[in-house]
Design a protein around this motif. Structure first.
Motif, mmCIF file in Angstrom:
data_model
loop_
_atom_site.group_PDB
_atom_site.id
_atom_site.type_symbol
_atom_site.label_atom_id
_atom_site.label_comp_id
_atom_site.label_asym_id
_atom_site.label_seq_id
_atom_site.Cartn_x
_atom_site.Cartn_y
_atom_site.Cartn_z
ATOM 1 N N ALA A 99 -13.900 -5.365 4.655
ATOM 2 C CA ALA A 99 -13.448 -5.623 5.323
ATOM 3 C C ALA A 99 -12.220 -6.481 5.808
ATOM 4 N N ASP A 100 -12.935 -7.549 5.035
ATOM 5 C CA ASP A 100 -11.239 -8.863 4.933
ATOM 6 C C ASP A 100 -10.534 -8.260 4.603
ATOM 7 N N GLU A 101 -9.902 -7.593 3.973
ATOM 8 C CA GLU A 101 -9.300 -8.333 2.825
ATOM 9 C C GLU A 101 -7.567 -6.899 3.862
ATOM 10 N N PRO A 102 -6.626 -8.247 3.848
ATOM 11 C CA PRO A 102 -5.202 -7.798 4.169
ATOM 12 C C PRO A 102 -5.245 -6.656 4.418
ATOM 13 N N TRP A 103 -4.943 -6.224 5.886
ATOM 14 C CA TRP A 103 -4.251 -4.358 5.603
ATOM 15 C C TRP A 103 -3.645 -4.152 4.681
ATOM 16 N N LEU A 104 -2.321 -4.789 4.920
ATOM 17 C CA LEU A 104 -1.390 -4.774 3.290
ATOM 18 C C LEU A 104 -2.421 -4.119 2.356
ATOM 19 N N ASP A 105 -2.706 -4.787 1.749
ATOM 20 C CA ASP A 105 -3.030 -4.706 0.268
ATOM 21 C C ASP A 105 -4.077 -3.583 0.472
ATOM 22 N N SER A 106 -5.170 -3.581 1.118
ATOM 23 C CA SER A 106 -5.734 -2.240 1.477
ATOM 24 C C SER A 106 -5.057 -1.213 1.057
ATOM 25 N N LEU A 107 -4.018 -1.367 2.062
ATOM 26 C CA LEU A 107 -3.205 0.147 1.764
ATOM 27 C C LEU A 107 -2.453 0.166 -0.118
ATOM 28 N N ARG A 108 -2.043 -0.877 -0.624
ATOM 29 C CA ARG A 108 -1.229 -0.684 -1.259
ATOM 30 C C ARG A 108 -1.844 -0.313 -2.601
ATOM 31 N N HIS A 109 -3.584 -0.706 -2.596
ATOM 32 C CA HIS A 109 -4.329 -0.671 -3.869
ATOM 33 C C HIS A 109 -4.505 1.299 -3.063
ATOM 34 N N HIS A 196 17.318 12.842 -3.884
ATOM 35 C CA HIS A 196 17.706 12.110 -4.762
ATOM 36 C C HIS A 196 16.769 12.834 -6.476
ATOM 37 N N GLY A 197 17.035 14.703 -5.911
ATOM 38 C CA GLY A 197 16.471 14.612 -7.232
ATOM 39 C C GLY A 197 15.405 14.591 -8.198
ATOM 40 N N HIS A 198 14.258 13.858 -7.449
ATOM 41 C CA HIS A 198 12.929 13.268 -7.883
ATOM 42 C C HIS A 198 13.219 12.061 -8.698
ATOM 43 N N GLU A 199 14.540 11.671 -9.052
ATOM 44 C CA GLU A 199 14.535 10.576 -9.816
ATOM 45 C C GLU A 199 13.977 9.052 -9.279
ATOM 46 N N ASP A 200 13.656 8.801 -8.942
ATOM 47 C CA ASP A 200 13.097 7.536 -8.305
ATOM 48 C C ASP A 200 11.588 7.579 -8.410
ATOM 49 N N ASP A 201 10.701 6.415 -8.495
ATOM 50 C CA ASP A 201 9.483 6.932 -9.043
ATOM 51 C C ASP A 201 8.972 6.589 -7.523
ATOM 52 N N LEU A 202 8.199 7.195 -7.640
ATOM 53 C CA LEU A 202 7.122 7.745 -5.797
ATOM 54 C C LEU A 202 6.978 6.723 -5.690
ATOM 55 N N GLY A 203 5.794 6.390 -6.738
ATOM 56 C CA GLY A 203 5.169 5.201 -5.954
ATOM 57 C C GLY A 203 5.509 3.857 -5.506
ATOM 58 N N ALA A 204 7.064 3.437 -6.645
ATOM 59 C CA ALA A 204 7.628 2.240 -6.395
ATOM 60 C C ALA A 204 7.955 2.627 -4.571
ATOM 61 N N LEU A 205 8.323 4.112 -4.161
ATOM 62 C CA LEU A 205 8.869 4.071 -3.146
ATOM 63 C C LEU A 205 7.343 3.850 -2.043
ATOM 64 N N VAL A 206 7.046 4.460 -2.120
ATOM 65 C CA VAL A 206 6.038 4.100 -1.366
ATOM 66 C C VAL A 206 5.618 2.418 -1.040
ATOM 67 N N ASP A 207 6.086 1.897 -2.178
ATOM 68 C CA ASP A 207 5.260 0.233 -1.914
ATOM 69 C C ASP A 207 6.873 -0.125 -1.237
ATOM 70 N N ARG A 208 8.138 0.775 -1.180
ATOM 71 C CA ARG A 208 8.896 0.142 -0.482
ATOM 72 C C ARG A 208 8.482 0.268 0.722
ATOM 73 N N ALA A 209 8.215 1.022 0.599
ATOM 74 C CA ALA A 209 7.862 1.791 2.019
ATOM 75 C C ALA A 209 7.137 0.520 3.065
ATOM 76 N N LEU A 210 6.405 0.305 2.213
ATOM 77 C CA LEU A 210 5.682 -0.845 2.998
ATOM 78 C C LEU A 210 6.074 -1.249 3.097
ATOM 79 N N ASP A 211 6.432 -2.373 2.180
ATOM 80 C CA ASP A 211 7.284 -3.692 2.425
ATOM 81 C C ASP A 211 8.461 -3.336 4.184
ATOM 82 N N VAL A 212 9.089 -2.464 3.992
ATOM 83 C CA VAL A 212 9.236 -2.591 4.771
ATOM 84 C C VAL A 212 8.503 -1.938 6.637
#
Length: 222
Positions: A99-109, A196-212
């Motif tokens: 419950a005390d974990e930062p929300w962004l950390d929970s999402l990334r996990h 983009h032809g599935h060339e990127d790593d989807l997990g990395a894109l999700v991380d970038r989305a969370l950063d934004v």
């Protein structure tokens, strides 16, 4: 003035135990088997002849069920492609985080466990199927329309979790904005990946989305 001394560094916290999911009963296993057969039949036909040429009758024949059974499990052909089975799992995983974990950390996990890719669904999705599904999200207007409807349902589920974590009303304005911003960001990550032809790593894109979502756009050009 009294000198302040640094507090001792606490030992690293032990990782949270994974969420224990009870084994489905016989009836539920039969449902999962039927749903999987229908999906497998659908994707096989789409690969062979395209989305528009694939009919409910053809899907039923290949899955060895009746057309009414297909429609009982999936009200429309688009629903076979855009299943939202991962949404309840996402909610369960988020609720299991400290419950005390930062929300962004929970999402990334949670996202790193594979929830967004269907890896934790009852019938784990093959990477080839994930690529095909996201390509259909980009190319087929009917699938895009249904996707928008599904986003709203997923957003409502996330509102409940965000409300629980923050003590806010689940239907409050800020909670709704936060939930739908998250759903929209994840959807855009999947669409960008497919475009983009599935060339990127989807997990990395999700991380970038969370950063934004967490930090906003950095000043200047990337």
């Amino acid at each position: 003035m009294t000198a302040m001394t640094a507090a001792p560094t606490p030992p690293p916290a032990a990782p949270a135990a994974p969420v224990a999911r009870p084994r489905p009963g016989l009836r539920e296993r039969k449902k999962i088997k039927t749903r999987t057969a229908i999906r497998d039949a659908t994707y096989g036909l789409i690969r062979e002849q395209g989305y528009d040429a694939t009919t409910i009758e053809q899907i039923a024949e290949r899955a060895e069920v009746s057309p009414s059974t297909v429609l009982r499990y999936f009200p429309a052909k688009e629903d076979i492609v855009l299943t939202d089975e991962c949404a309840p799992l996402l909610v369960a995983e988020l609720r299991a985080r400290p419950a005390d974990e930062p929300w962004l950390d929970s999402l990334r996990h949670v996202f790193r466990t594979g929830i967004t890719l269907g890896a934790s669904a009852p019938a784990p999705e093959e990477p080839e199927v994930t690529r095909l599904r996201t390509r259909l999200m980009v190319e087929v207007p009917a699938v895009r329309t249904r996707m928008t409807e599904n986003m709203a349902r997923t957003g409502r589920l996330l509102c409940q979790v965000i409300g629980e974590r923050t003590g806010r009303a689940p239907d409050g304005f800020e909670v709704r904005v936060a939930a739908m911003s998250l759903v929209g960001g994840l959807t855009e990550a999947a669409l960008y990946w497919a475009e983009h032809g599935h060339e990127d790593d989807l997990g990395a894109l999700v991380d970038r989305a969370l950063d934004v979502l967490d930090q906003g756009l950095a000043p200047g050009k990337p």
